[in-house]
Write an enzyme that holds these catalytic residues in place. Structure first.
Site: not given
Length: 145
Positions: A8, A98, A133
């Protein structure tokens, strides 16, 4: 890697520093705006970058706003996106290892250019570990349905 970057108005000054750094590392970068410091809305750019990542047009995305929080929330609304906001490299690294994050965000009001470079570097060189994971990432993907 082919990377998408967006920001932005608050992230406008930090973006060219990160783009130059990414190019130094050998990455191709596509810039999805904003292209000035004129006030604008971060969800527009979070969505643009996230859609590019989710569609497979790019390998990953980088987002910058004041804190990184708002733009990462916007990106996470796009199916298939796992965006993380980081203010230091360790979380960036572990988010990829992860959680298999595919977008990283940070805030230009929170981190300086050198710390932002460290965050990007650790995040880009990390790889998803898989193993224990995988189940958790799959659980998150199921939540999108």
């Amino acid at each position: 890697m082919k990377l998408a970057i967006g920001n932005d108005h608050v992230g406008f000054e930090l973006k060219p520093i990160i783009v130059d750094y990414l190019k130094e590392l050998g990455h191709e970068v596509q810039d999805f705006g904003a292209y000035s410091s004129e006030r604008t809305d971060y969800p527009l750019y979070g969505k643009k970058v996230a859609e590019e990542v989710a569609s497979g047009n790019v390998d990953a995305g980088i987002l910058i706003c004041g804190t990184g929080v708002g733009i990462s929330i916007a990106a996470n609304k796009v199916k298939g996106i796992r965006a993380v906001v980081c203010s230091e490299p360790y979380s960036a690294k572990l988010s990829k290892e992860h959680n298999n994050t595919n977008v990283v965000a940070f805030g230009s009001r929170v981190v300086g250019s050198e710390l932002a470079k460290m965050i990007v570097k650790e995040w880009l060189k990390a790889t998803f570990e898989g193993g224990r994971h995988v189940k958790r990432v799959e659980m998150m993907q199921q939540m999108e349905k």
